[in-house]
Enzyme design. Structure first.
Site, short mmCIF file in Angstrom:
data_model
loop_
_atom_site.label_atom_id
_atom_site.label_comp_id
_atom_site.label_asym_id
_atom_site.label_seq_id
_atom_site.Cartn_x
_atom_site.Cartn_y
_atom_site.Cartn_z
N ASP A 1 10.27 1.12 0.95
CA ASP A 1 9.96 2.29 1.79
C ASP A 1 10.24 3.60 1.08
O ASP A 1 10.93 3.66 0.06
CB ASP A 1 10.79 2.18 3.09
CG ASP A 1 10.03 2.70 4.29
OD1 ASP A 1 9.13 3.54 4.12
OD2 ASP A 1 10.33 2.26 5.42
N ASP B 1 3.11 3.86 10.64
CA ASP B 1 4.18 3.53 11.59
C ASP B 1 3.66 3.49 13.01
O ASP B 1 4.40 3.19 13.94
CB ASP B 1 5.30 4.57 11.49
CG ASP B 1 6.33 4.17 10.45
OD1 ASP B 1 6.17 3.09 9.86
OD2 ASP B 1 7.29 4.93 10.24
C1 GLA Z 1 9.81 3.45 8.02
C2 GLA Z 1 8.88 2.27 8.02
C3 GLA Z 1 9.17 1.41 9.22
C4 GLA Z 1 10.60 0.94 9.16
C5 GLA Z 1 11.51 2.14 9.08
C6 GLA Z 1 12.94 1.73 8.86
O1 GLA Z 1 9.56 4.30 9.07
O2 GLA Z 1 7.55 2.68 7.99
O3 GLA Z 1 8.30 0.31 9.27
O4 GLA Z 1 10.77 0.11 8.05
O5 GLA Z 1 11.15 3.01 8.03
O6 GLA Z 1 13.79 2.82 8.78
#
Ligand code: GLA
Length: 645
Positions: A462, A530
């Site tokens: 990420d 997301d």
């Molecule tokens: C990001 C990712 C999510 C999740 C969060 C965790 O927003 O896109 O899918 O993994 O981080 O903090």
């Protein structure tokens, strides 16, 4: 095929031709790019009145010419391909033909990712009229996919330093008849809005300056004829194998004569190049089809599947996963994880992904990034034991490029952090300085130990903020920072890919904030957004599909009401959207009824039966609500009206 006859360079793929000629002055005049069976050359430029005449005979007017490479200061006032400050401080460049060579090769860049697999290669050596500064234009030809890649390398053979201010990867001059420029704009949880503008006499720019390829402006763009539709008409597609700040512009000065360029964003970019040093620009990808947007997309999909994605998971089945994020967020504990895993396994799910919250003392987003040791309060037996107890393939979430100031890493190594004065935070976190080799070496080792200790076969990587307050404490030439950051990032990825060939990496950047071909060279799939709302994802799937195959799009069924939009859609519909991609479930299965669990079981069975065609079949769009995949034998359609009857 590449030929050079009568001073004409002809690059041919299965269905396209790209033609340019060498002028007596040493310039390269662009003549044609399009259908192989329909070649017609664009007329030379002319004097439009107050134009600058390049030569004494007054025959060459660079402003109205179509060129392969344009420079500053000699009368071509359209968007330049290259801008630099010469050793004597002057700003004029004039790169002229010196030689060329043709060979077969696999692209090998010095320190940037590139497509793999053999291709034909044309290299044209140009030299500046005054200075010992050389520019090498590279064309790489992938015949079957109708793709031509380009990049450029600048070499300084002067004794003194020069300052490079801009070096594009691709330039395409073309005759414009109300053509359309389409890009994909957005923001967090709202990625990939298809946005089209008519190309007229205004400069159109799609670019990122947030330190990643960005959800604001994906680097994939298209230029199409005004009458093009999904199945007919001229469509050109372009992308860049790069994950940092990028720039795509269409510039028109003289009506009907336009220029497209793409490359590293020249905004806040400058590179010092010393004697005998060089600078390479990223690989740009271009394709053309006269079979409309679907024709162009097919070329891009084939190219990405065959020449960008690599390693064990290329053309391989991606596992159906269960992800803990929307199920538990930070509130994880061993018992809940094991229970979720048991349920998931019973349903036929193949991979368990432990998302954020497992390390340091991370109970929310304010701390612990950088401290990659298992939180024994939550998982007393540690990651390896959890992996064994879960008895499925096991994956974990990491965010290696970031640090919280509330972390042991920051306390120990504040000099590794990108920050300036009263730093502005994004999601309470800061970038680590990947332009610093020592830090990259550290990250290689720390990530290796996490992967080894946990025994994971999947990693979700990420990156949850954009850049601000740019400042490297190590490398003082701050205008070089973002590019140097990516050189460090690619070394990190390359090394980890080599050390862990069995791990499937999924790129993520708070969703689609770094969805690009640079990432796909290391991470075969990317979490697209997301936002897991099924309707939103249907729109995004449609948009992403223009430039990217569904086999690289992470796509999950989540709970309803949806956590981002509050909307509710039937479980069946959520699956119908998510199945066109790398399928996962991201919800607490314990909260589903028996009936819903049975439905999920059926969905998983269905996906396994159809996975190969869903992931690697030919993808056709009819419109935003209707599309299908087909491998020639089997066809699977998405029909919005039928599904929602
Ligand atoms: C990001 C990712 C999510 C999740 C969060 C965790 O927003 O896109 O899918 O993994 O981080 O903090």
């Amino acid at each position: 095929m590449i030929s050079f006859d009568n001073k004409q360079f002809v690059i041919s793929t299965d269905k396209t031709s790209y033609v340019f000629e060498l002028l007596n002055t040493g310039h390269l005049r662009h003549l044609y790019y399009g259908n192989k069976d329909d070649v017609s050359f664009i007329k030379p430029g002319w004097d439009i009145g107050d134009t600058i005449a390049y030569d004494d005979n007054k025959k060459l007017f660079l402003e109205s010419e179509l060129l392969e490479v344009s420079t500053c200061g000699k009368g071509d006032i359209k968007e330049p391909f290259i801008e630099l400050i010469n050793p004597d401080g002057s700003l004029t460049s004039d790169f002229l033909y010196k030689s060329h060579s043709v060979d077969k090769c696999e692209i090998k860049l010095h320190n940037l990712p590139s497509p793999h697999g053999e291709c034909e290669h044309l290299c044209i050596e140009l030299k500046d009229y005054h200075f010992e500064i050389y520019l090498y234009l590279h064309f790489y030809v992938y015949e079957k996919e109708d793709v031509i890649c380009r990049n450029a390398v600048l070499v300084n053979r002067e004794k003194e330093d020069i300052v490079l201010q801009k070096l594009m990867s691709l330039q395409l001059d073309f005759e414009n008849d109300d053509m359309i420029f389409t890009c994909f704009r957005g923001s967090w949880a709202n990625e990939m809005h298809k946005t089209s503008s008519i190309i007229n006499q205004i400069k159109l720019v799609n670019s990122s300056n947030v330190g990643s390829s960005s959800s604001r402006a994906n680097p994939f763009v298209m230029i199409s004829s005004k009458d093009a539709n999904e199945d007919n008409g001229d469509v050109y597609g372009f992308n860049l194998v790069y994950s940092g700040n990028h720039y795509e512009a269409v510039d028109t000065i003289i009506q009907n004569r336009s220029r497209f360029v793409s490359g590293i964003n020249p905004d806040r970019f400058e590179f010092e190049i010393k004697n005998k040093e060089s600078f390479e620009s990223p690989i740009a990808v271009m394709t053309y089809s006269d079979k409309g947007f679907n024709g162009m997309s097919s070329n891009m999909h084939d190219f990405i599947n065959r020449h960008i994605v690599r390693g064990k998971y290329q053309y391989n089945r991606r596992p159906i996963l269960i992800n803990t994020w929307e199920a538990f967020y930070f509130d994880i504990e061993e018992r809940k994880l094991l229970e979720l895993a048991r349920k998931a396994k019973d349903l036929g799910i193949e991979l368990f992904v432990l998302d954020d919250g497992w390390f340091g003392g991370r109970n929310d987003a304010t701390s612990s990034l950088g401290d990659w040791t298992c939180d024994k309060n939550k998982i007393p037996g540690g990651l390896r034991k959890l992996n064994e107890d879960i008895d499925m393939n096991f994956g974990i979430w990491v965010e290696p490029e970031m640090v919280n100031t509330d972390s042991d890493l920051y306390r120990k190594h504040p000099e590794w952090c990108v920050e300036y004065d009263h730093h502005s935070e994004g999601r309470n976190q800061r970038y680590l300085d990947l332009s610093n080799d020592e830090l990259v070496d550290y990250l290689i080792e720390i990530m290796s130990s996490v992967f080894e200790e946990s025994g994971c076969t999947y990693v979700k990587w990420d990156l949850n903020r954009i850049m601000s307050d740019l400042y490297s404490k190590k490398n003082k030439r701050q205008m070089e920072f973002v590019h140097r950051y990516y050189l460090g990032f690619y070394r990190l990825c390359e090394t980890l890919n080599k050390r862990f060939p069995d791990i499937l990496f999924e790129g993520c950047s708070g969703g689609g904030n770094r969805f690009d071909l640079g990432i796909l060279c290391y991470f075969p799939q990317i979490w697209a957004s997301d936002n897991t709302d099924a309707e939103v994802r249907r729109r995004m799937l449609y948009s992403y599909s223009y430039g990217y195959p569904v086999s690289c799009i992470g796509s999950h069924v989540s709970a309803c009401p949806n956590h981002q939009t509050g909307r509710t859609f039937p479980l069946g519909y959520r699956y119908e959207v998510a199945k066109f991609g790398c399928l996962g479930y991201e919800l607490d299965l314990n909260k589903l009824s028996e009936e819903e669990l049975n439905m999920v079981k059926e969905q998983i069975k269905d996906f396994k039966e159809n996975r190969d065609v869903l992931m690697y079949g030919r993808f056709y769009r009819t419109d935003e609500k209707h599309f299908k995949v087909s491998d020639g034998n089997k066809e699977i359609s998405f029909d919005y009206n039928l599904i929602n009857e």
